[in-house]
Scaffold this motif. Structure first.
Motif, mmCIF file in Angstrom:
data_model
loop_
_atom_site.group_PDB
_atom_site.id
_atom_site.type_symbol
_atom_site.label_atom_id
_atom_site.label_comp_id
_atom_site.label_asym_id
_atom_site.label_seq_id
_atom_site.Cartn_x
_atom_site.Cartn_y
_atom_site.Cartn_z
ATOM 1 N N ASN A 1 110.433 57.027 28.780
ATOM 2 C CA ASN A 1 109.724 55.875 28.250
ATOM 3 C C ASN A 1 110.348 54.607 28.810
ATOM 4 O OD1 ASN A 1 107.853 54.476 26.721
ATOM 5 N ND2 ASN A 1 108.246 55.711 24.887
ATOM 6 N N LYS A 2 109.558 53.547 28.804
ATOM 7 C CA LYS A 2 110.031 52.259 29.315
ATOM 8 C C LYS A 2 110.875 51.556 28.256
ATOM 9 C CE LYS A 2 106.194 51.102 32.401
ATOM 10 N NZ LYS A 2 105.595 52.367 32.594
ATOM 11 N N LEU A 3 111.893 50.892 28.723
ATOM 12 C CA LEU A 3 112.740 50.084 27.863
ATOM 13 C C LEU A 3 112.897 48.735 28.553
ATOM 14 C CD1 LEU A 3 114.505 50.049 25.307
ATOM 15 C CD2 LEU A 3 116.399 50.873 26.704
ATOM 16 N N THR A 4 112.580 47.664 27.833
ATOM 17 C CA THR A 4 112.683 46.311 28.375
ATOM 18 C C THR A 4 113.855 45.605 27.712
ATOM 19 O OG1 THR A 4 110.306 46.211 28.761
ATOM 20 C CG2 THR A 4 111.476 44.118 28.731
ATOM 21 N N LEU A 5 114.753 45.089 28.546
ATOM 22 C CA LEU A 5 115.926 44.370 28.058
ATOM 23 C C LEU A 5 115.928 42.958 28.638
ATOM 24 C CD1 LEU A 5 118.561 47.197 28.607
ATOM 25 C CD2 LEU A 5 117.450 46.567 26.466
ATOM 26 N N PHE A 6 116.523 42.049 27.918
ATOM 27 C CA PHE A 6 116.676 40.672 28.351
ATOM 28 C C PHE A 6 118.072 40.564 28.950
ATOM 29 C CE2 PHE A 6 116.948 36.031 27.300
ATOM 30 C CZ PHE A 6 115.816 35.646 27.997
ATOM 31 N N ASP A 7 118.169 40.345 30.280
ATOM 32 C CA ASP A 7 119.489 40.376 30.912
ATOM 33 C C ASP A 7 120.193 39.015 30.880
ATOM 34 O OD1 ASP A 7 118.509 38.835 33.027
ATOM 35 O OD2 ASP A 7 118.464 40.491 34.457
ATOM 36 N N GLU A 8 121.382 38.963 31.471
ATOM 37 C CA GLU A 8 122.218 37.756 31.441
ATOM 38 C C GLU A 8 121.622 36.584 32.221
ATOM 39 O OE1 GLU A 8 123.360 40.316 34.852
ATOM 40 O OE2 GLU A 8 123.246 40.729 32.720
ATOM 41 N N ASN A 9 120.628 36.845 33.084
ATOM 42 C CA ASN A 9 119.965 35.790 33.863
ATOM 43 C C ASN A 9 118.653 35.351 33.221
ATOM 44 O OD1 ASN A 9 121.970 35.877 35.894
ATOM 45 N ND2 ASN A 9 120.976 37.703 36.753
ATOM 46 N N SER A 10 118.446 35.707 31.950
ATOM 47 C CA SER A 10 117.230 35.363 31.194
ATOM 48 C C SER A 10 115.969 35.952 31.825
ATOM 49 C CB SER A 10 117.089 33.839 31.056
ATOM 50 O OG SER A 10 118.203 33.310 30.383
ATOM 51 N N ILE A 11 116.092 37.175 32.312
ATOM 52 C CA ILE A 11 114.965 37.881 32.926
ATOM 53 C C ILE A 11 114.712 39.161 32.133
ATOM 54 C CG2 ILE A 11 114.201 39.119 35.000
ATOM 55 C CD1 ILE A 11 115.856 37.150 36.644
ATOM 56 N N PHE A 12 113.417 39.438 31.888
ATOM 57 C CA PHE A 12 113.053 40.700 31.247
ATOM 58 C C PHE A 12 113.085 41.799 32.309
ATOM 59 C CE2 PHE A 12 110.995 37.686 28.349
ATOM 60 C CZ PHE A 12 111.484 38.159 27.144
ATOM 61 N N ARG A 13 113.907 42.795 32.087
ATOM 62 C CA ARG A 13 114.095 43.887 33.040
ATOM 63 C C ARG A 13 113.570 45.175 32.394
ATOM 64 N NH1 ARG A 13 117.845 44.501 37.301
ATOM 65 N NH2 ARG A 13 118.355 46.676 37.719
ATOM 66 N N THR A 14 112.526 45.758 32.979
ATOM 67 C CA THR A 14 111.909 46.966 32.445
ATOM 68 C C THR A 14 112.270 48.147 33.336
ATOM 69 O OG1 THR A 14 110.071 45.679 31.562
ATOM 70 C CG2 THR A 14 109.725 48.052 31.785
ATOM 71 N N GLN A 15 112.725 49.205 32.688
ATOM 72 C CA GLN A 15 113.140 50.400 33.428
ATOM 73 C C GLN A 15 112.869 51.632 32.565
ATOM 74 O OE1 GLN A 15 117.325 50.407 34.528
ATOM 75 N NE2 GLN A 15 116.904 51.661 36.313
ATOM 76 N N GLU A 16 112.506 52.746 33.219
ATOM 77 C CA GLU A 16 112.304 54.008 32.507
ATOM 78 C C GLU A 16 113.652 54.651 32.224
ATOM 79 O OE1 GLU A 16 108.200 53.464 33.758
ATOM 80 O OE2 GLU A 16 110.038 53.248 34.877
ATOM 81 N N TYR A 17 113.745 55.277 31.053
ATOM 82 C CA TYR A 17 114.942 56.002 30.646
ATOM 83 C C TYR A 17 114.525 57.297 29.965
ATOM 84 C CZ TYR A 17 117.703 51.758 31.324
ATOM 85 O OH TYR A 17 118.324 50.664 31.861
ATOM 86 N N ASN A 18 115.452 58.260 29.937
ATOM 87 C CA ASN A 18 115.280 59.432 29.071
ATOM 88 C C ASN A 18 115.806 58.981 27.695
ATOM 89 O OD1 ASN A 18 116.117 61.075 31.913
ATOM 90 N ND2 ASN A 18 114.362 61.811 30.772
ATOM 91 N N LEU A 19 114.884 58.864 26.740
ATOM 92 C CA LEU A 19 115.243 58.266 25.451
ATOM 93 C C LEU A 19 115.392 59.282 24.319
ATOM 94 C CD1 LEU A 19 113.083 55.025 25.618
ATOM 95 C CD2 LEU A 19 115.527 55.279 26.018
ATOM 96 N N GLY A 20 115.699 60.526 24.634
ATOM 97 C CA GLY A 20 115.965 61.491 23.578
ATOM 98 C C GLY A 20 114.820 62.444 23.332
ATOM 99 N N CYS A 21 114.647 62.829 22.065
ATOM 100 C CA CYS A 21 113.656 63.839 21.683
ATOM 101 C C CYS A 21 112.627 63.272 20.722
ATOM 102 C CB CYS A 21 114.342 65.022 21.013
ATOM 103 S SG CYS A 21 115.515 65.879 22.078
ATOM 104 N N ILE A 22 111.444 63.845 20.777
ATOM 105 C CA ILE A 22 110.366 63.542 19.823
ATOM 106 C C ILE A 22 109.979 64.849 19.164
ATOM 107 C CG2 ILE A 22 107.983 62.784 19.513
ATOM 108 C CD1 ILE A 22 108.335 60.933 21.845
ATOM 109 N N HIS A 23 109.926 64.852 17.847
ATOM 110 C CA HIS A 23 109.511 66.042 17.100
ATOM 111 C C HIS A 23 108.250 65.729 16.325
ATOM 112 C CE1 HIS A 23 113.286 68.127 17.909
ATOM 113 N NE2 HIS A 23 113.862 66.973 17.707
#
Length: 185
Positions: free
Chosen positions: A163-185
């Motif tokens: 799933n995509k995760l968007t973080l606000f980095d130290e340069n005030s930019i929204f950085r979106t990247q896919e990650y393995n975010l665990g399990c869904i039941h």
């Protein structure tokens, strides 16, 4: 594919599937992606007037590589089983189990930066693993006159969810990247 009937009630089918992909960017000599998936599968079906049993297995060996970025290898065992029981001419019951795989796409894996605007960037993640989904279901169906009704009870579980995760980095930019975010039941 190969299909044979061992007797009037039993069918055996097996096959091999090979998928080979290669991508290269004409404007960048650094981007070269290769994917190879080798799969063997087989199913056995046993059928009578009252029930149908279907069992299968798929074995997959997948390799993907991008020059100077990642080199992944993945072997998967993907079983399938289903039982259909005809209670009478109006009622039936079925139970099934399936395991399947969802591999990350080249765009999710490639670590290049895609800039949508100066404040929003997307980056692939070469560390992504494949998702595995397990599903179990039971279904009851009833036919009366010209009507049909069924109810289904199921459970699904997915591991290594991408799933995509968007973080606000130290340069005030929204950085979106896919990650393995665990399990869904």
């Amino acid at each position: 594919d190969f299909i044979t009937f061992t007797n009037k009630k039993t069918k055996l089918s097996t096959g091999v599937n090979i998928k080979i992909q290669s991508m290269q960017d004409k404007s960048s000599k650094e981007f070269h992606y290769n994917q190879q998936i080798y799969a063997w599968y087989g199913t056995v079906t046993y059928q009578t007037s009252k029930y149908n049993v279907n069992c299968g297995l798929r074995l997959e060996d997948a390799k993907s590589k991008q020059e100077n970025s990642f080199n992944k290898s993945d072997f998967s065992i993907l079983p399938y089983a289903a039982l259909y029981y005809k209670i009478n001419s109006e009622q039936a019951l079925s139970i099934s189990y399936r395991r399947k795989i969802n591999r990350p796409s080249i765009y999710e894996l490639t670590p290049y930066i895609y800039t949508d605007n100066p404040y929003d960037v997307r980056v692939g993640n070469p560390l992504l693993d494949s998702e595995y989904e397990n599903s179990i279901s039971m279904q009851y169906s009833l036919r009366f006159k010209s009507n049909y009704i069924s109810s289904r009870l199921f459970y699904e579980s997915t591991s290594n969810v991408i799933n995509k995760l968007t973080l606000f980095d130290e340069n005030s930019i929204f950085r979106t990247q896919e990650y393995n975010l665990g399990c869904i039941h």
